[in-house]
Design an enzyme around this catalytic site. Structure first.
Site, mmCIF file in Angstrom:
data_model
loop_
_atom_site.group_PDB
_atom_site.id
_atom_site.type_symbol
_atom_site.label_atom_id
_atom_site.label_comp_id
_atom_site.label_asym_id
_atom_site.label_seq_id
_atom_site.Cartn_x
_atom_site.Cartn_y
_atom_site.Cartn_z
ATOM 1 N N GLU A 118 19.677 36.712 8.931
ATOM 2 C CA GLU A 118 20.387 37.618 9.854
ATOM 3 C C GLU A 118 21.590 38.245 9.133
ATOM 4 O O GLU A 118 22.740 38.165 9.570
ATOM 5 C CB GLU A 118 20.831 36.916 11.139
ATOM 6 C CG GLU A 118 21.140 37.890 12.273
ATOM 7 C CD GLU A 118 21.631 37.221 13.548
ATOM 8 O OE1 GLU A 118 22.828 36.932 13.655
ATOM 9 O OE2 GLU A 118 20.795 36.983 14.434
ATOM 10 N N GLU A 132 33.707 36.467 13.717
ATOM 11 C CA GLU A 132 32.343 36.615 13.190
ATOM 12 C C GLU A 132 32.194 37.785 12.223
ATOM 13 O O GLU A 132 31.434 37.706 11.260
ATOM 14 C CB GLU A 132 31.345 36.758 14.346
ATOM 15 C CG GLU A 132 31.130 35.483 15.168
ATOM 16 C CD GLU A 132 32.197 35.268 16.238
ATOM 17 O OE1 GLU A 132 33.108 36.116 16.376
ATOM 18 O OE2 GLU A 132 32.133 34.227 16.934
ATOM 19 N N HIS A 207 31.422 33.589 26.186
ATOM 20 C CA HIS A 207 32.114 32.649 25.300
ATOM 21 C C HIS A 207 32.995 33.289 24.248
ATOM 22 O O HIS A 207 33.810 32.614 23.629
ATOM 23 C CB HIS A 207 31.109 31.719 24.602
ATOM 24 C CG HIS A 207 30.281 32.383 23.543
ATOM 25 N ND1 HIS A 207 30.738 32.600 22.270
ATOM 26 C CD2 HIS A 207 29.036 32.893 23.575
ATOM 27 C CE1 HIS A 207 29.790 33.198 21.562
ATOM 28 N NE2 HIS A 207 28.748 33.398 22.329
ATOM 29 N N ARG A 209 35.521 34.566 21.683
ATOM 30 C CA ARG A 209 36.957 34.285 21.508
ATOM 31 C C ARG A 209 37.850 35.454 21.872
ATOM 32 O O ARG A 209 38.898 35.283 22.480
ATOM 33 C CB ARG A 209 37.210 33.963 20.030
ATOM 34 C CG ARG A 209 37.215 32.529 19.698
ATOM 35 C CD ARG A 209 37.672 32.307 18.260
ATOM 36 N NE ARG A 209 38.192 30.963 18.112
ATOM 37 C CZ ARG A 209 37.430 29.874 18.121
ATOM 38 N NH1 ARG A 209 36.132 29.966 18.252
ATOM 39 N NH2 ARG A 209 37.976 28.679 18.000
HETATM 40 C C1 UD1 Z 1 30.971 29.225 18.077
HETATM 41 C C2 UD1 Z 1 31.032 30.256 16.946
HETATM 42 C C3 UD1 Z 1 30.582 31.616 17.435
HETATM 43 C C4 UD1 Z 1 29.217 31.528 18.117
HETATM 44 C C5 UD1 Z 1 29.271 30.476 19.224
HETATM 45 C C6 UD1 Z 1 27.917 30.304 19.869
HETATM 46 C C7 UD1 Z 1 32.806 30.107 15.227
HETATM 47 C C8 UD1 Z 1 34.247 30.264 14.929
HETATM 48 N N1 UD1 Z 1 32.429 30.370 16.483
HETATM 49 O O1 UD1 Z 1 31.943 29.591 19.052
HETATM 50 O O2 UD1 Z 1 30.489 32.506 16.327
HETATM 51 O O3 UD1 Z 1 28.899 32.793 18.662
HETATM 52 O O4 UD1 Z 1 29.675 29.224 18.647
HETATM 53 O O5 UD1 Z 1 27.986 29.564 21.047
HETATM 54 O O6 UD1 Z 1 32.057 29.719 14.372
HETATM 55 N N2 UD1 Z 1 31.985 22.331 22.720
HETATM 56 C C9 UD1 Z 1 31.476 21.120 23.202
HETATM 57 N N3 UD1 Z 1 30.171 20.834 22.987
HETATM 58 C C10 UD1 Z 1 29.319 21.675 22.348
HETATM 59 C C11 UD1 Z 1 29.807 22.909 21.889
HETATM 60 C C12 UD1 Z 1 31.150 23.218 22.061
HETATM 61 O O7 UD1 Z 1 32.216 20.340 23.779
HETATM 62 O O8 UD1 Z 1 28.126 21.349 22.193
HETATM 63 C C13 UD1 Z 1 33.422 22.650 22.923
HETATM 64 C C14 UD1 Z 1 34.361 21.809 22.034
HETATM 65 O O9 UD1 Z 1 35.535 21.529 22.741
HETATM 66 C C15 UD1 Z 1 34.668 22.780 20.870
HETATM 67 C C16 UD1 Z 1 34.692 24.095 21.609
HETATM 68 O O10 UD1 Z 1 33.653 24.017 22.571
HETATM 69 O O11 UD1 Z 1 35.880 22.470 20.222
HETATM 70 C C17 UD1 Z 1 34.529 25.334 20.762
HETATM 71 O O12 UD1 Z 1 33.404 25.279 19.885
HETATM 72 P P1 UD1 Z 1 33.414 26.243 18.569
HETATM 73 O O13 UD1 Z 1 32.139 26.056 17.818
HETATM 74 O O14 UD1 Z 1 34.679 26.071 17.818
HETATM 75 O O15 UD1 Z 1 33.508 27.715 19.172
HETATM 76 P P2 UD1 Z 1 32.528 28.537 20.080
HETATM 77 O O16 UD1 Z 1 33.390 29.327 20.995
HETATM 78 O O17 UD1 Z 1 31.479 27.677 20.628
HETATM 79 N N1 UDP Z 2 21.083 29.895 25.354
HETATM 80 C C1 UDP Z 2 20.561 28.649 25.728
HETATM 81 N N2 UDP Z 2 21.077 28.024 26.829
HETATM 82 C C2 UDP Z 2 22.090 28.550 27.571
HETATM 83 C C3 UDP Z 2 22.632 29.801 27.166
HETATM 84 C C4 UDP Z 2 22.108 30.439 26.050
HETATM 85 O O1 UDP Z 2 19.639 28.141 25.093
HETATM 86 O O2 UDP Z 2 22.506 27.935 28.554
HETATM 87 C C5 UDP Z 2 20.541 30.553 24.144
HETATM 88 C C6 UDP Z 2 20.205 32.023 24.274
HETATM 89 O O3 UDP Z 2 18.868 32.212 24.676
HETATM 90 C C7 UDP Z 2 20.450 32.557 22.872
HETATM 91 C C8 UDP Z 2 21.566 31.677 22.359
HETATM 92 O O4 UDP Z 2 21.580 30.515 23.177
HETATM 93 O O5 UDP Z 2 19.329 32.358 22.022
HETATM 94 C C9 UDP Z 2 22.881 32.409 22.444
HETATM 95 O O6 UDP Z 2 23.934 31.532 22.231
HETATM 96 P P1 UDP Z 2 25.434 31.948 22.423
HETATM 97 O O7 UDP Z 2 25.564 32.980 23.486
HETATM 98 O O8 UDP Z 2 26.189 30.673 22.595
HETATM 99 O O9 UDP Z 2 25.843 32.520 20.999
HETATM 100 P P2 UDP Z 2 25.768 33.959 20.297
HETATM 101 O O10 UDP Z 2 24.368 34.444 20.316
HETATM 102 O O11 UDP Z 2 26.727 34.860 21.018
HETATM 103 O O12 UDP Z 2 26.258 33.676 18.903
#
Ligand code: UD1
Ligand code: UDP
Length: 369
Positions: A118, A132, A207, A209
């Site tokens: 990607e 990102e 989600h 940021r």
């Molecule tokens: C991250 C990625 C973003 C991606 C997104 C997909 C970075 C900086 N951000 O953002 O590019 O689009 O994932 O969803 O790489 N948490 C849990 N359990 C989980 C996941 C997250 O508790 O399974 C909570 C934790 O408190 C964690 C917080 O979410 O600290 C943030 O997770 P983080 O990966 O830092 O950022 P995302 O906003 O999820």
């Molecule tokens: N997705 C999932 N369960 C959910 C919400 C999203 O499996 O409850 C999947 C969705 O189909 C997509 C991916 O997660 O493939 C998107 O993830 P997210 O929005 O967290 O990240 P991004 O694509 O913005 O990086």
């Protein structure tokens, strides 16, 4: 025999790398080693379980409310050990998370070639999406093999002086995952009990940021406006586990009888729910790729997109985070069938479901196997 290490850490990377892992694992002349950072924990584990992927290494870095420095430092120090031990011939990273960039940087420090799946998505705005845009641009500078999902993403890389012979247009592996998962016979897990499928379902996820705070608040208020105008609608909102998002979502939307706030859904449930939805409202990247191939209109709750192909195809509209714009656009699609049908057309700008097989073949060629 060549060793390929596949690296990922978050839910979307896992979904999009799963078909690549499966394609590589089926090749006997490759040793495929999966290393997860577990930047996400529960949301990553859901995907590993669904696709039956067993990582050889799990850095288990996630901390509650981690910041960008936390991720950067723990990914770098975790990978040092793993890469020194395994010495792979190629490291594959995906997309634009902090796992992606710091994974690629770790490989570069040990002069291990990097393949970027990607590759080439750009907004040219370093704060949107944040971080990102910079993660993927810098990964593009480090990578040796670039797997671009579309011609447009390829052209972005060429404009940054990436040699054309190192860039392949493969399609997006998310379509591989989606086609393996959507199934009219799908039986939903109990999490979706109580969803009244006779109503028009508005599927919501947030989600990003750069939307935290006031922008998300405007989005949530717009949802309340839409529900107020259309009593036959129901919002289903699997809430991202990030506490910043959860706190606001539950505070603003938690009490409404036609809003179902639920835990993140496992991918099979989510993909099939999207298939049954009327409209998607989301700031996600992946949904902009999946929904067009299911013919579902998406309102993108962001000011920029790195995925103009779906906008051009007409299935995706960039509406930003203004309460009025979101409300008015959604209301039009709910009241004007012709407008809706114009958007609800199947389009496949992101591929045919064979991207991971192309990536496999390119890797075999690269190794001359
Ligand atoms: C991250 C990625 C973003 C991606 C997104 C997909 C970075 C900086 N951000 O953002 O590019 O689009 O994932 O969803 O790489 N948490 C849990 N359990 C989980 C996941 C997250 O508790 O399974 C909570 C934790 O408190 C964690 C917080 O979410 O600290 C943030 O997770 P983080 O990966 O830092 O950022 P995302 O906003 O999820
Ligand atoms: N997705 C999932 N369960 C959910 C919400 C999203 O499996 O409850 C999947 C969705 O189909 C997509 C991916 O997660 O493939 C998107 O993830 P997210 O929005 O967290 O990240 P991004 O694509 O913005 O990086």
């Amino acid at each position: 025999m060549k060793k390929v290490m596949v690296v990922f850490g978050t839910r979307p990377e896992a979904i999009k790398m799963a078909p690549v892992v499966k394609a590589l694992e089926a090749v006997p002349v490759l040793e495929t080693v999966v290393c997860v950072t577990a930047q996400h924990r529960e949301m990553l584990d859901q995907v590993l379980e669904l696709f039956r992927i067993v990582p050889r290494y799990d850095l288990d870095i996630m901390k509650e409310r981690q910041d960008l420095f936390d991720i950067a430092t723990s990914v770098l120090s975790g990978f040092r050990e793993v890469l020194l031990k395994e010495r792979p011939d190629l490291v594959l990273v995906h997309g634009d998370t902090s796992t992606t960039f710091f994974g690629a940087l770790s490989a570069y420090y040990l002069q291990i070639p990097v393949g970027h799946v990607e590759a080439g998505l750009r907004t040219r705005n370093k704060y949107s999406p944040f971080p990102e845009e910079i993660n993927r641009t810098l990964t593009g500078q480090l990578a040796d093999l670039h797997f671009a999902p579309t011609e447009w993403s390829r052209s972005n890389l060429l404009a940054e002086s990436v040699p054309p012979e190192k860039v392949w247009v493969t399609g997006n592996t998310v379509i591989d995952a989606l086609l393996q998962t959507v199934n009219p016979e799908h039986v939903f897990t109990p999490e979706l009990d109580g969803v009244d499928f006779s109503r028009r379902i508005l599927l919501v996820t947030t989600h990003r940021r750069e939307n935290w705070g006031e922008k998300l608040m405007q989005v949530y208020l717009a949802l309340l406006d839409i529900l107020e105008s259309f009593p036959d609608t129901l919002v289903v909102f699997p809430v991202h586990m990030n506490p910043v998002v959860r706190d606001l979502a539950y505070r603003v939307l938690g009490d409404h009888p036609r809003i179902k706030l639920i835990e993140p859904l496992e991918y099979a449930d989510f993909a099939n729910l999207m298939h049954r939805s009327y409209l998607v409202l989301s700031d996600s990247g992946g949904l902009q790729e999946e929904a067009p191939s299911l013919g579902k209109p998406v309102l993108v709750l962001r000011d920029t997109t790195e995925r103009p192909e779906a906008v051009e195809a007409g299935t995706v509209k960039l509406v930003g985070t203004s309460r009025e714009v979101i409300r008015d656009t959604a209301c039009r699609l709910l009241s004007d069938r012709e407008e809706y049908d114009k958007m609800a057309r199947t389009a496949n700008p992101y591929g045919d479901g064979k991207a991971s097989l192309r990536i496999r073949d390119i890797i075999l060629d690269y190794f001359k196997l």
